[in-house]
Write a protein that holds these residues in place. Structure first.
Motif, PDB file in Angstrom:
ATOM      1  N   GLU A   1       0.872  -1.271   0.104  1.00 19.72           N
ATOM      2  CA  GLU A   1       0.029   0.094   0.146  1.00 19.72           C
ATOM      3  C   GLU A   1       0.877   1.131  -0.043  1.00 19.72           C
ATOM      4  N   THR A   2       1.879   1.279   0.760  1.00 19.69           N
ATOM      5  CA  THR A   2       2.817   2.327   0.946  1.00 19.69           C
ATOM      6  C   THR A   2       3.432   2.530  -0.392  1.00 19.69           C
ATOM      7  N   LEU A   3       3.881   1.517  -1.013  1.00 15.96           N
ATOM      8  CA  LEU A   3       4.307   1.560  -2.549  1.00 15.96           C
ATOM      9  C   LEU A   3       3.452   2.336  -3.480  1.00 15.96           C
ATOM     10  N   ASN A   4       2.285   1.735  -3.554  1.00 15.92           N
ATOM     11  CA  ASN A   4       1.294   2.389  -4.205  1.00 15.92           C
ATOM     12  C   ASN A   4       1.084   3.798  -4.019  1.00 15.92           C
ATOM     13  N   SER A   5       0.873   4.194  -2.743  1.00 12.14           N
ATOM     14  CA  SER A   5       0.587   5.160  -2.484  1.00 12.14           C
ATOM     15  C   SER A   5       1.845   6.357  -2.817  1.00 12.14           C
ATOM     16  N   LEU A   6       3.071   5.932  -2.794  1.00 13.31           N
ATOM     17  CA  LEU A   6       4.131   6.813  -3.123  1.00 13.31           C
ATOM     18  C   LEU A   6       4.089   6.824  -4.536  1.00 13.31           C
ATOM     19  N   ARG A   7       3.800   6.004  -5.345  1.00 10.49           N
ATOM     20  CA  ARG A   7       3.797   5.860  -6.906  1.00 10.49           C
ATOM     21  C   ARG A   7       2.761   7.001  -7.334  1.00 10.49           C
ATOM     22  N   PHE A   8       1.558   6.755  -6.485  1.00 11.06           N
ATOM     23  CA  PHE A   8       0.644   7.829  -6.928  1.00 11.06           C
ATOM     24  C   PHE A   8       1.099   9.247  -6.646  1.00 11.06           C
ATOM     25  N   ALA A   9       1.623   9.474  -5.581  1.00 15.96           N
ATOM     26  CA  ALA A   9       2.088  10.796  -5.163  1.00 15.96           C
ATOM     27  C   ALA A   9       3.303  11.187  -6.224  1.00 15.96           C
ATOM     28  N   SER A  10       4.035  10.458  -6.387  1.00 13.49           N
ATOM     29  CA  SER A  10       5.126  10.838  -7.212  1.00 13.49           C
ATOM     30  C   SER A  10       4.572  11.274  -8.561  1.00 13.49           C
TER      31      SER A  10
END
Ligand code: ATP
Length: 628
Positions: free
Chosen positions: A604-613
């Motif tokens: 989830e963290t990875l997904n969130s960071l990708r989205f934010a990026s």
């Protein structure tokens, strides 16, 4: 009192005089009776008539007044009063025509003359006549004298009566005076009493006067001292007046300077806004901050590494077994850079310091949107709302505080601000008014509309006018109460909806004829989560589907904006449609990406960071201030 009237001795005499007068009346009567028989009578009558003695004696009273007595009785000589008759036979009534027969007139019986002695008889008669005449004269004289006396007495009586009247008048006057004097005496007594009281008062006053005199002396001394001081003060005042004039001149010149400086200040303020905006633009109109939530026992887990050199990058590392299983474990690193990365120890204040400039932009007339994105339980609500405790207050209450304080400061430069609050939640793609306070059954439906001036509004939504920070905080508390919360496997009070707090700001500077209008939009997004992990079923599954759909649409819109596509699909979800003015060109946007430090949240963290990026890579068009 000594002036009482003295009764005259004459007053005593008056009644006796009147008595005398009364006594005089029978006397006068007697005298008249006596005079009447002495009328001269014819000698023939006296001589030729004699009354019978026996009959006369029988009728004659023992005493009777002398009336025409016979010559013998006259000869006896009594001139006044009662005369005892010598003999009953000698009292014939002279001149009476009804003498009984046989009586001898003119016979007295004392000296009897011979019937022939006519001369003698005449002499006797003449003697008697002389006697009567003498007597008559003397009686007349006496009568005259008595008349005189009566007249005198009457005069005296009338005088005395006048005097009595006068005395009576005087007496009544004296009595009136006496009454008056007794009144005067009472007054005198009263006056005496008053005098005593006054004397006592006087003595008191005299004592007081002495005290006052002493006081006056001391005050005079004081007065002298004060006069001296006054003269000193007067000279000081003259000096001060001169100084005051100088100061007034200085003040007027300073006022001019102040007016000039105000203009300069305004120009400075405008310049500050411009520069501030330039800085914000340089920072990017859409910025992304990453915040890592601390582990429950504090600290940071190993798979998340923050660069010590800067506060902008984050490394997500994951150790994986090799696909063949023969080689050693492989570590896979994921590097991300954002405008700021906040570690688990970052305080709420530090977070806000970074975005306060953006909040300031809202007062300067720019639309500002700040939203928190992240998986459930990553700290979105904590970042946006925070806790009640002062240090733990989140972005929304701090931003409100800053807006109101800055607004007050700007009022000295002629700015007047008005604020309107609305809080709406998007739950399962349905809008709900979080400031609604009516019956749940009568909750109205809401639609998003665009006005002619391209503003986005929500129908039937509560737009509450506010003028103080406390009013806004009260509304936030109400919204918090109303927000849909439900229990999930990941978070006890997981927010299952997107919550959008909007503060519309309108500023007017009447002196300079400037207006500005902006919206500060602070959004706490619903938690993103993968379906498998959250084990969501039924209603929770439906909620999650809507949440993920709207979040992915948010991503699509941001990407479209970044790619400068001709069509931005704002209408694909209620969230993007509502936030279109905040996401589109004319706004400054900040996204928090909140991440959980637990290893099992890695995906989830990875997904969130990708989205934010992806968002961080977007370059949204330059924002312009809504100034008129
Ligand atoms: N930076 C932080 N420091 C300390 N505690 C935190 C921090 N961030 C979050 N928490 C705590 O973690 C828990 C979950 O946080 P929060 O409710 O803000 O998550 P969320 O992302 O809003 O979840 P959801 O999406 O389910 O609403 C809360 O108890 C909160 O107090």
């Amino acid at each position: 009192m000594s002036r009482l009237p003295v009764i005259s001795s004459k007053r005593v005499l008056a009644p006796s005089s009147s008595e005398n007068l009364l006594d005089m009346a029978p006397l006068q009567k007697r005298m008249r009776r006596e005079q009447e028989p002495h009328k001269p009578q014819a000698a023939t009558t006296i001589v030729g008539y004699k009354r019978p003695a026996a009959a006369a004696a029988a009728r004659a009273p023992p005493y009777r007044p002398i009336r025409g007595a016979g010559a013998a009785t006259v000869a006896a000589g009594p001139s006044r009063g009662f005369v005892r008759p010598v003999a009953a036979s000698t009292a014939p009534k002279a001149g009476s025509s009804k003498q009984p027969a046989g009586a001898k007139p003119g016979v007295t019986g004392a000296t009897r003359r011979k019937p022939w002695d006519l001369k003698g008889k005449v002499n006797d008669m003449e003697g008697k006549i002389r006697n009567y005449q003498t007597k008559y004269r003397s009686v007349n004289e006496e009568n005259e004298a008595l008349k005189d006396s009566v007249a005198q007495n009457q005069t005296k009586v009338s005088e005395l009566e006048q005097e009595v009247k006068g005395q009576k008048r005087k007496i009544s006057e004296y009595e009136a005076q006496l009454q008056m004097l007794s009144g005067v005496q009472n007054q005198l007594e009263e006056t005496r009493r008053e005098k005593n009281v006054l004397q006592k008062e006087l003595s008191n006053l005299e004592q007081k006067y002495k005290v006052m005199e002493t006081l006056r002396d001391s005050q005079e001394t004081e007065l002298q001292t004060l006069k001296m001081k006054l003269s000193v003060q007067e000279s000081t005042m003259t000096r001060l007046q001169a100084t005051l004039r100088d100061r007034e001149e200085e003040i007027s010149s300073l006022k001019e300077t102040v007016a000039e400086q105000r203009d300069e200040l305004h120009a400075g303020e405008m310049e500050r806004r411009r520069l501030h905006n330039t800085i914000q633009e340089l920072k990017g109109n859409i910025r992304v901050f990453c915040r890592v939530r601390p582990l429950e026992d504090g600290g940071l887990s190993k798979h998340i590494q923050l660069a010590a050199s800067d506060n902008k990058s984050i490394l997500l590392a994951k150790t994986e077994e090799s696909h063949t299983g023969k080689t050693a474990e492989m570590q896979k690193n994921y590097h991300f850079s954002f405008d700021r990365v906040f570690g688990p120890l970052a305080s709420q204040q530090e977070i806000f310091d970074e975005i306060s400039l953006l909040v300031q932009s809202a007062l300067d007339g720019y639309n500002v949107c700040c939203f928190a994105y992240g998986q459930t339980g990553s700290g979105k609500t904590y970042t946006m709302e925070g806790e009640e405790v002062d240090d733990m207050r989140g972005v929304i209450p701090r931003a409100v505080q800053q807006i109101f304080r800055a607004g007050e400061k700007l009022s000295s430069q002629g700015w007047e601000f008005s604020f309107t609050v609305s809080v709406v939640e998007i739950y399962n793609e349905t809008l709900r008014d979080l400031l609604y306070s009516g019956k749940a059954s009568k909750r109205p439906d809401h639609e998003i509309r665009k006005t002619a001036s391209n503003d986005v509004t929500v129908t039937n939504l509560t737009y509450q006018k506010v003028s103080t920070e406390d009013e806004v905080l009260g509304l936030i508390a109400l919204a918090k109460q109303n927000r849909s919360t439900a229990q999930t496997a990941l978070n006890d009070r997981s927010s299952r909806s997107h919550s959008v707090f909007q503060l519309q700001i309108e500023g007017v500077n009447a002196g300079r004829d400037i207006k500005c209008k902006s919206t500060l939009c602070l959004v706490d997004l619903a938690g993103s989560e993968r379906m498998v992990k959250s084990q969501s079923q039924g209603e929770r599954f439906k909620e999650m589907t809507f949440i993920n759909s709207s979040l992915s649409n948010l991503g699509i819109v941001i990407t479209s904006l970044a790619n400068k596509e001709s069509h931005i699909p704002y209408r694909n979800s209620k969230l993007t449609y509502l936030l279109q003015n905040c996401l589109g060109g004319n706004s400054k946007t900040l996204m928090f990406v909140n991440i959980s430090p637990e290893l099992n949240s890695f995906g989830e963290t990875l997904n969130s960071l990708r989205f934010a990026s992806k968002v961080n890579d977007c370059v949204i068009g330059t924002a312009s201030s809504n100034k008129k």
